[in-house]
Design a protein around this motif. Structure first.
Motif, mmCIF file in Angstrom:
data_model
loop_
_atom_site.group_PDB
_atom_site.id
_atom_site.type_symbol
_atom_site.label_atom_id
_atom_site.label_comp_id
_atom_site.label_asym_id
_atom_site.label_seq_id
_atom_site.Cartn_x
_atom_site.Cartn_y
_atom_site.Cartn_z
ATOM 1 N N ILE B 12 0.966 -1.270 -0.084
ATOM 2 C CA ILE B 12 0.101 0.080 0.030
ATOM 3 C C ILE B 12 0.879 1.159 -0.036
ATOM 4 N N CYS B 13 0.770 2.026 -1.097
ATOM 5 C CA CYS B 13 1.585 3.144 -1.112
ATOM 6 C C CYS B 13 0.891 4.437 -1.204
ATOM 7 N N GLN B 14 1.747 5.406 -0.694
ATOM 8 C CA GLN B 14 1.181 6.950 -0.988
ATOM 9 C C GLN B 14 1.086 7.318 -2.501
ATOM 10 N N ARG B 15 0.315 8.235 -2.821
ATOM 11 C CA ARG B 15 0.162 8.788 -3.954
ATOM 12 C C ARG B 15 1.801 9.614 -4.457
ATOM 13 N N GLY B 16 2.142 9.445 -5.399
ATOM 14 C CA GLY B 16 3.361 10.339 -5.617
ATOM 15 C C GLY B 16 4.674 9.654 -5.336
ATOM 16 N N MET B 83 3.408 7.403 -8.303
ATOM 17 C CA MET B 83 2.150 6.492 -8.368
ATOM 18 C C MET B 83 0.654 7.467 -8.026
ATOM 19 N N SER B 84 -0.308 7.129 -8.648
ATOM 20 C CA SER B 84 -1.740 7.888 -8.385
ATOM 21 C C SER B 84 -2.601 6.569 -8.172
ATOM 22 N N PRO B 85 -3.823 6.961 -7.700
ATOM 23 C CA PRO B 85 -4.771 5.775 -7.380
ATOM 24 C C PRO B 85 -5.101 4.925 -8.718
ATOM 25 N N GLU B 86 -4.916 5.584 -9.718
ATOM 26 C CA GLU B 86 -5.289 4.626 -11.217
ATOM 27 C C GLU B 86 -4.321 3.653 -11.392
ATOM 28 N N ASP B 87 -3.101 3.656 -10.601
ATOM 29 C CA ASP B 87 -2.158 2.610 -10.761
ATOM 30 C C ASP B 87 -2.333 1.498 -9.957
ATOM 31 N N THR B 110 2.099 -8.904 -7.753
ATOM 32 C CA THR B 110 2.181 -7.863 -6.766
ATOM 33 C C THR B 110 1.118 -7.077 -6.729
ATOM 34 N N ARG B 111 0.439 -7.060 -5.869
ATOM 35 C CA ARG B 111 -1.030 -6.148 -5.593
ATOM 36 C C ARG B 111 -0.705 -5.085 -5.111
ATOM 37 N N LEU B 112 -0.778 -3.844 -5.752
ATOM 38 C CA LEU B 112 -0.491 -2.695 -5.524
ATOM 39 C C LEU B 112 -1.625 -1.759 -5.410
ATOM 40 N N THR B 113 -1.828 -1.032 -4.030
ATOM 41 C CA THR B 113 -2.903 -0.481 -3.770
ATOM 42 C C THR B 113 -2.359 1.194 -3.471
ATOM 43 N N VAL B 114 -2.569 2.082 -4.078
ATOM 44 C CA VAL B 114 -2.150 3.497 -3.935
ATOM 45 C C VAL B 114 -3.222 4.402 -3.293
#
Lengths: 111, 115
Positions: B12-16, B83-87, B110-114
């Protein structure tokens, strides 16, 4: 660009019923591959067909490659709950290495 | 067959920010690919990772957004930049050996949530 469509998008069956998914490519394919993806999993290779009109069987699964090498089908006889997942066809065209995946058919099997 | 280790399995990552995903294969392979799979959707090829040279990107994907490395025949990385939520998606590494078999083997993803 190349497009590969599958129908149906979803299929719910009772255990023991048959299931078929159809795959259609906008371009002629050098080969067609089929993959199964269980919920939460990654795609797993099932089979590859290369020749026009080829038919292959794996136990309850029958795979067919069309005469024009633009379409394919996967038929499952007497479905079981272990057949649940999404089935993707994928093909290569024009001698290239790029594998284009179909839109997929999600199969649910109910007891 | 090939055994593929893909890391991380989820994040889970922060945008940008940027995330680098690693793909390690237990044997030398000819071809390595990176795919994106959005929830409930099919697989879309991002790029072909070429050993020792720049990756080959598909239409709609650019190097600045998805830089890829492939320093040898068993390892590749994909970075999702700025990264943005669309990623938010599942990113999959895939390998093929064209000189032996042509089936594709996939990493676990890899399951990525932004956010």
């Amino acid at each position: 660009g190349q497009q590969v469509m599958q129908i149906p998008q979803y299929q719910h069956v009772q255990e023991g019923e048959d299931f078929t998914t159809y795959c259609n490519s906008s371009t002629t394919l050098s080969n067609i591959q089929w993959y199964k993806q269980r919920p939460g999993g990654h795609p797993v290779f099932l089979i590859q067909l290369v020749k026009s009109g080829e038919v292959k069987k794996q136990k309850r699964l029958t795979f067919q490659f069309g005469e024009a090498k633009k379409n394919s089908s996967l038929h499952i006889t007497a479905t079981q709950t272990t057949d649940v997942g999404t089935y993707f066809c994928a093909g290569k065209a024009g001698g290239g290495n790029k594998l284009t995946f179909g839109t997929g058919t999600q199969l649910k099997v109910e007891l | 067959s090939a055994v593929i280790s893909q890391k991380p399995s989820r994040d889970i990552c922060q945008r940008g920010t940027s995330l680098t995903i690693q793909c390690q294969v237990d044997s030398q392979v000819t071809m390595m690919f990176w795919y994106r799979q959005q929830p409930g959707q099919s697989l879309t090829l991002i790029a072909t990772a070429n050993q020792g040279s720049e990756a080959t990107y598909e239409s709609g994907f650019v190097i600045d957004k998805f830089p890829i490395s492939r320093p040898n025949l068993t390892f590749s990385t994909l970075t999702v930049s700025n990264m943005s939520p669309e990623d938010s998606s599942i990113y999959l590494c895939s390998v093929e050996n064209l000189d032996r078999v042509t089936e594709a083997f996939f990493g676990q993803g890899t399951r990525l949530t932004v956010v």
